[in-house]
Design a protein around this motif. Sequence first.
Motif, PDB file in Angstrom:
ATOM      1  N   PRO A   1       0.835  -1.203   0.000  1.00 50.10           N
ATOM      2  CA  PRO A   1       0.000   0.000   0.000  1.00 50.10           C
ATOM      3  C   PRO A   1       0.871   1.255   0.000  1.00 50.10           C
ATOM      4  CG  PRO A   1      -0.798  -1.585   1.619  1.00 50.10           C
ATOM      5  CD  PRO A   1       0.519  -2.096   1.136  1.00 50.10           C
ATOM      6  N   LEU A   2       0.544   2.188  -0.863  1.00 50.85           N
ATOM      7  CA  LEU A   2       1.363   3.389  -0.988  1.00 50.85           C
ATOM      8  C   LEU A   2       1.460   4.151   0.333  1.00 50.85           C
ATOM      9  CD1 LEU A   2       2.960   5.372  -2.741  1.00 50.85           C
ATOM     10  CD2 LEU A   2       0.795   6.476  -3.340  1.00 50.85           C
ATOM     11  N   ASN A   3       0.355   4.177   1.099  1.00 50.31           N
ATOM     12  CA  ASN A   3       0.370   4.965   2.335  1.00 50.31           C
ATOM     13  C   ASN A   3       1.106   4.286   3.481  1.00 50.31           C
ATOM     14  OD1 ASN A   3      -1.462   2.974   2.884  1.00 50.31           O
ATOM     15  ND2 ASN A   3      -3.207   4.344   3.247  1.00 50.31           N
ATOM     16  N   THR A   4       1.711   3.111   3.219  1.00 50.65           N
ATOM     17  CA  THR A   4       2.526   2.464   4.254  1.00 50.65           C
ATOM     18  C   THR A   4       4.008   2.419   3.874  1.00 50.65           C
ATOM     19  OG1 THR A   4       2.276   0.218   3.339  1.00 50.65           O
ATOM     20  CG2 THR A   4       0.580   0.988   4.886  1.00 50.65           C
ATOM     21  N   VAL A   5       4.344   2.885   2.661  1.00 48.09           N
ATOM     22  CA  VAL A   5       5.733   2.812   2.196  1.00 48.09           C
ATOM     23  C   VAL A   5       6.644   3.628   3.107  1.00 48.09           C
ATOM     24  CG1 VAL A   5       7.311   3.454   0.338  1.00 48.09           C
ATOM     25  CG2 VAL A   5       5.142   2.346  -0.195  1.00 48.09           C
ATOM     26  N   HIS A   6       6.240   4.846   3.400  1.00 46.10           N
ATOM     27  CA  HIS A   6       7.092   5.732   4.201  1.00 46.10           C
ATOM     28  C   HIS A   6       7.227   5.228   5.636  1.00 46.10           C
ATOM     29  CE1 HIS A   6       9.015   9.544   5.243  1.00 46.10           C
ATOM     30  NE2 HIS A   6       8.245   9.579   6.314  1.00 46.10           N
TER      31      HIS A   6
END
Length: 770
Positions: free
Chosen positions: A259-264
């Motif tokens: 998920p993009l919102n967990t990459v960081h």
Amino acid sequence: MRQIFYAYQNIIRGWGEQIIKVVSLAVGLLVSILLFARVAFELNYDSFYPQPENLFLVQCAYTGSDGMKEKPNIYVYGKLPGALLENFPDQIESATVIRQDMGEVLYNGEKRFANRIGISADEHLFTTAGVRVLKGKAEALMRPDVIFLSESFAKEIFGDIDPVNKTLLVGKTEPVTVGGVFEDIPENSELRYDMVFSFANLLANNRGGWGYDVSYQGLVRFRNAGEAVDNVTARIPEMMKKYVTKRHDMSGEEYSFIPLNTVHSSMPDVHRMILIMSVLAIVLLLVTALNYVLISVSALPRRSKGVGVHKCSGASTGAVLRIFLWETSIIIGCALLLAAFLLFQFSELIEYAINVSLVGLFTWKTLWIPLIVILVLFVIAGILPGRLFASVPVTQVFRRYMEHKLSWKRPLLFVQFAGVSFIFGLLAVILMQYNMIMNSDLGYNPERVVSCYIRAKTEEKDNIKSILRSFPMVEDLAVSWNPMYGGYSGFIVYDLGGKVILDDARTSWCDFHFLPMMGVQLVQGRFQREPDEVVVNEELLERLHWTDSPLGKQIDLKWDNPKTIVGVIKNYTNRGAYSPKEPIIWIGSVEDTGGTFNVRLKEPFSENLNVFNEQMKEVFPTKDVVFVSLQENINKQYEPVRRFRNLVTIASLSILLITLMGLWGYTNDEVLRRSKEIAIRKVNGAEVVDILRLLSSSVFWIALPAVLLGVVASWFIGEKWMEQFPEYAVPGTALFVTIAILVLLLIIGCVILKAWRVANENPVNSIKSE
């Protein structure tokens, strides 16, 4: 209204004490709110996209030459996102390919626009990400000469003029047409950009396909991520057989989605930063609140009679509590006004320290953070002392309210002393690491070196070098594909039989003078003198487990001709403090040396650099030639460490200021409370030193265990923070012992300074007032 009036009267009557409260609360509120907001900023990366739960990045775990599965990374083939959309239309709504880190310079006439983030992407970018196109149509990105600009960047370049179909120049040489404008990407995004170039440019140059180049990101929007993610993941291996028939020794590719919102937030260094900033914020908020409680409770002996009078006049316990809650509300309100003033006055300094603009930090979605901080502060600072004062019996009109309620002060002091020692211990660790990083040997000499990438044909480069050498301030010159501090390109290394011997070596090309000019330390052999000769670093030998001499051995990069190793150089830092040592290959070349011109200037450096760049405008009027200090770019690699150091320093000074204010108020009330006792002791022969020892000893025995606890906690958290560095300083026991001693001396010094006047006062004055 009557209770508000009484609260106001109490504040006016003790205005000196209230000023201390307001200043300490303002400082504590400001810094703790900034820290908590920064934590929320990190935790909410990429959450602004519509339906973020359906937005994923493709990632791949490759099997290395040693048979071990590597960690998944988010770089894949350029054609992969399009293949996923083509093969799984029922599960995938849209997909796009992205190539990041295009720091191109744009020109609008003679006006230069640099230091903006650019990417290359196809026409599906905005649909996939859910980013609104404000002007133009996304399909324009199908043309190779098109660029899209963010709303703020377009306004910076064109003002209020419609930018669509306007022409800009990339590096003064390549015209591009503005195809549209998109909404600004928030600061807390892993995919942040101000300009989007057409991916068709890369395709035209045989990039972005199914070859060895796996430097692209695939962004995928699922229709319903639930079961679709697992379904598509399981079917990717079969799909890949249609596109990649020759697996070039990389058959161990294992694809998945993140998920993009967990990459960081999944990055280890981000985890550590969030942990430390959270601890700092909690410690600072507690110290601020408990300091207020300490100052309030210290005033209990002299304010208890006033409470008794209120109760004699018919005030209930609840009414007295409300008086003190209103008092706290007014003081917190004044503190908030002062904090807002400080925020406005020092906004640039604050933005630099936290590395986020205040507009990006405080949005409508994050306003709950300061509200929660204020509420917690009010509950602790208002209710605790308020209930204590409300419990004062009515008999205090006739006698003094003394010792049994004052046991509150000792644990409050303990928490503050522990907080001060903790944060100063952590600051010492960070300063030690920062000092080690900034003073460590880079492995080359960046002194007075400037560099610039100049777009030029191969046949033009010799002429450019001749022109640059003709300037009197130029001491030396060499050309390379990448500057020394860059990450270089990643290549698989093969032996001459075609077997993979190293999965990833950072590789770049240079002329034969580049490495000697940069002062790279040669361990054995020599630098390149002929085409296709290479120099490798010590880390490459360690990775290959070569214990014999590598000189004369040949390696193959599947690029052109096999390369002969002629020299070994010492390991040096090429990506900054956070990156471990990497295997590096420098390939000597006559023609294909790249376009990064590296120049060593004479002294005075700054003056010569300014003159040099001014003359570049005249000599190369049709090219973007601006030389930048190599040391300046190296320092940018360490910017996160520097900013974190500044943030911890601000928090440390804030806690110290707040604690000293609380200790000052505590000592003042202790001196007043024990003034008669001190006078009697002096009448009976006590010296000044005896009085000072009396007042400081009680504080010392509270401070000693608190300080020890604080430095032990700082050692533990400091160790966690330093785990992100491949090389780090090892703080010894002596460092923490020194910090403990200094904090104790500061505390005792504050007590002695405040008690000095009373210790030297004529005891008759105190006894006479009894």
